[in-house]
Scaffold this motif. Structure first.
Motif, short mmCIF file in Angstrom:
data_model
loop_
_atom_site.label_atom_id
_atom_site.label_comp_id
_atom_site.label_asym_id
_atom_site.label_seq_id
_atom_site.Cartn_x
_atom_site.Cartn_y
_atom_site.Cartn_z
N GLY A 142 4.67 1.15 0.16
CA GLY A 142 4.03 2.08 -0.82
C GLY A 142 3.11 1.05 -1.67
N ASN A 143 2.53 -0.06 -1.29
CA ASN A 143 1.84 -0.87 -1.88
C ASN A 143 0.34 -0.36 -1.73
N THR A 144 -0.47 -1.47 -2.46
CA THR A 144 -1.85 -1.23 -1.75
C THR A 144 -2.42 -2.60 -1.34
N GLU A 145 -3.62 -2.48 -0.50
CA GLU A 145 -4.21 -3.54 0.02
C GLU A 145 -5.90 -3.43 -0.04
N LYS A 174 -4.48 2.88 0.21
CA LYS A 174 -2.93 2.78 0.44
C LYS A 174 -2.42 4.04 1.25
N LEU A 179 -5.19 6.36 5.70
CA LEU A 179 -5.13 5.84 4.41
C LEU A 179 -5.98 6.64 3.63
N ASN A 227 3.11 -4.36 3.72
CA ASN A 227 2.86 -4.15 2.29
C ASN A 227 2.57 -2.55 2.08
N LEU A 228 1.66 -2.07 3.00
CA LEU A 228 1.07 -0.59 2.84
C LEU A 228 2.22 0.35 3.14
N GLU A 240 -9.63 -0.69 -2.30
CA GLU A 240 -8.30 -0.91 -2.38
C GLU A 240 -7.42 0.47 -1.79
#
Length: 591
Positions: free
Chosen positions: A376-379, A425, A411, A372-373, A423
């Motif tokens: 291009g998304n966030t965790e 990315k 990150l 998911n990272l 949060e």
């Protein structure tokens, strides 16, 4: 006419200024560093000892050199401030005359970098530690000419220099194990005492890259011994030391106060998640825009921001100086700027062990979070302080690895929650390319266990061993991630075609999304030599569906679209697979 030069990797501030190299002016932060900044509430806040953590290559060492050059007195003639006045005359701090009159060239400054302290065993690490201490002591050898010091004090000083230059250190160390550690622990304190006695001024002590010896000790399994030495040195020089004016420590990772800075009063920590000093180390967005203008590279601003921007230090938009300066040099030398391609400069500045370990993490859920990272998304992760330097391995929990990646620059935090969750990315294209390079190596022939499993999968496909195919795909899927062009790209099709491509000599043997029969089959493996054809159709499990149903649907599509027709005409042996996926799980069916 004098032209400014650009220099990459210069860490000596005085050399930087005297040779007219481009310098991003950070001197305006000196009053805040010294507790002289008036904050919006009218208060001043002074930190006796500071730890400032930043990722590698963000300019920590040059900043520490700048601090040293501003505050350090002229030991031969303490009243002479001509040296710092010359160095800082055209910089922002020169406009604060009161601060300069009060602090410029006023203190003995002791600066040591622990970056080079390493060894495959504790003894060799102690040897390199003593060598670095001896190098620092040699800078102050002039104090031996002072009539103020006693013979015993001069002897103690000389002893440090002598033991740092042992011809046969291993032999000497065998009979001086305890003494060598004690001398290191006491070394900086002793120097503050001696300098204070001569100059009647307290000392500023700078320790750069404090965590490097601990990181290397973790890898070589002597962490506890090295922690005892570093902690002992810090306790002596920073805790209730009446000869200390101020302590400044830098590193990448925050190791908890209780673990290494025990009992040090008025101690403050500023990480990438703290607002204090958030623009002090590294380049701000505005500073980079100005730099590009100065080098006639403004037309490449969007490119620079896409590749190297994206770090968020508690609200400050920051870029890595190493990457920006390397880009400026490369672009500045380009004959055709329009065709210049940005480079990945950051990946080669340090090891990437943590990325490789993370990619091999044997947990399906964590692998999906990492994917998911990469998309291009966030965790959201739990923020944590490290009670010790983490022993990072494939069993390390995901949040710990993500915190390590946050502090080391892989990150960045985009939001901080009240319960200290973060949060995060991937900050920019350069770091994403770093992940891309690592995934190529981890999921490749260079990773022997992975490659052997991929070869077994190909053999099972040709042997029509449905159960083994399903087992191997599930095992490979657990930790597979990839850097995709778009998040909408077929993950599973890309996964299987990617891993099987490792096993083919002729690219034509593996065909993805190619026309066949009445449509385009997802994946084909064709062996013209053995007259075999494998036809694979993928389906993703949706809510309310079952694996059996979607696999049957995939097999039906192979028949209806006649994907196998061209090979049936050639009398090939044809094997058909319908494969259903959901998350990190797959189901395989055959006719």
């Amino acid at each position: 006419m004098d032209f400014e030069k650009q220099s990459i990797g210069t860490e000596d501030f005085a050399e930087h200024i005297r040779t007219k190299k481009i310098y991003i002016d950070k001197t305006s932060y000196l009053p805040e560093l010294y507790g002289e900044k008036v904050h919006p509430n009218g208060m001043r806040y002074e930190d006796k000892v500071l730890l400032i953590t930043r990722p590698r290559r963000f300019g920590k060492s040059l900043t520490m050199s700048m601090i040293k050059n501003f505050f350090e007195l002229n030991y031969a003639n303490p009243k002479d401030k001509s040296n710092p006045k010359e160095l800082f005359q055209n910089l922002a701090i020169s406009k604060d005359q009161d601060f300069c009159d009060k602090y410029m060239g006023e203190y003995p400054v002791i600066s040591i970098s622990l970056r080079g302290i390493n060894g495959t065993c504790f003894a060799s690490a102690i040897g390199s530690f003593l060598f670095e201490i001896g190098r620092v002591y040699n800078q102050y050898s002039f104090i031996l000419n002072s009539d103020i010091l006693t013979e015993k004090e001069k002897s103690d000083f000389n002893y440090i220099i002598d033991i740092s230059n042992q011809n046969d250190f291993d032999k000497w160390y065998e009979t001086h194990k305890i003494d060598s550690s004690l001398k290191i622990k006491n070394s900086l304190f002793l120097l503050t005492y001696l300098l204070n006695k001569i100059y009647k001024k307290k000392c500023i002590v700078i320790v750069d890259e404090y965590d490097v010896p601990l990181q290397k000790a973790t890898v070589e399994n002597y962490y506890k011994e090295m922690l005892d030495v570093v902690r002992g040195m810090f306790e002596k020089v920073f805790k209730t030391n009446e000869y200390l004016e101020k302590g400044i420590v830098t590193g990448c990772l925050r190791i908890s106060h209780e673990s290494i800075f025990t009992g040090i009063n008025n101690f403050s920590i500023y990480t990438v998640n703290d607002e204090g000093f958030n623009k002090f180390i590294g380049f701000t967005h505005d500073e980079v825009v100005e730099l590009l203008q100065k080098q006639k590279l403004s037309s490449k601003e969007n490119t620079v921001m896409k590749w190297y921007d994206g770090y968020n230090f508690s609200g400050a938009r920051m870029l890595c100086p190493w990457s920006v300066l390397n880009y400026c040099e490369s672009a500045g030398k380009a004959d055709n700027l329009d065709e210049h391609i940005p480079g990945n400069y950051w990946i080669n500045t340090s090891g990437n062990d943590i990325v490789d370990i993370c990619l091999k993490h044997p947990d399906a859920q964590d692998s999906m979070r990492l994917q998911n990272l990469l998309d291009g998304n966030t965790e959201i992760i739990e923020s944590s302080d490290f009670t010790s330097y983490p022993q990072i391995n494939t069993e390390t929990d995901f949040d710990t690895m993500m915190n390590m990646m946050l502090h080391t620059g892989y990150l960045t935090a985009v939001k901080t929650y009240s319960d200290r969750r973060l949060e995060v990315k991937i900050p920019n294209q350069e770091v994403l390319e770093s992940f891309r390079e690592r995934t190529k190596k981890v999921f490749s022939k260079q990773n022997t266990p992975w490659y052997e499993k991929v070869k077994s999968l190909k053999a099972a496909l040709f042997n029509n061993d449905k159960d083994k195919v399903q087992t191997l795909i599930n095992e490979l899927l657990i930790n597979f991630v990839s850097v995709r062009n778009t998040a909408q790209e077929s993950y599973y099709q890309g996964f299987l075609s990617g891993v099987l491509s490792l096993t083919v000599d002729d690219p034509a043997e593996l065909q993805s999304d190619t026309e066949s029969g009445k449509g385009f089959s997802d994946l084909k493996i064709i062996s013209d030599l053995k007259k075999n054809a494998i036809i694979i159709e993928f389906k993703k499990l949706e809510k309310g569906e079952s694996f059996e149903d979607i696999c049957a649907e995939a097999l039906q599509q192979i028949e209806e679209k006649q994907y196998a027709y061209p090979y049936a005409q050639k009398n090939y042996r044809i094997l058909k697979y319908g494969i259903g996926f959901y998350g990190k799980e797959c189901w395989v069916a055959t006719p």
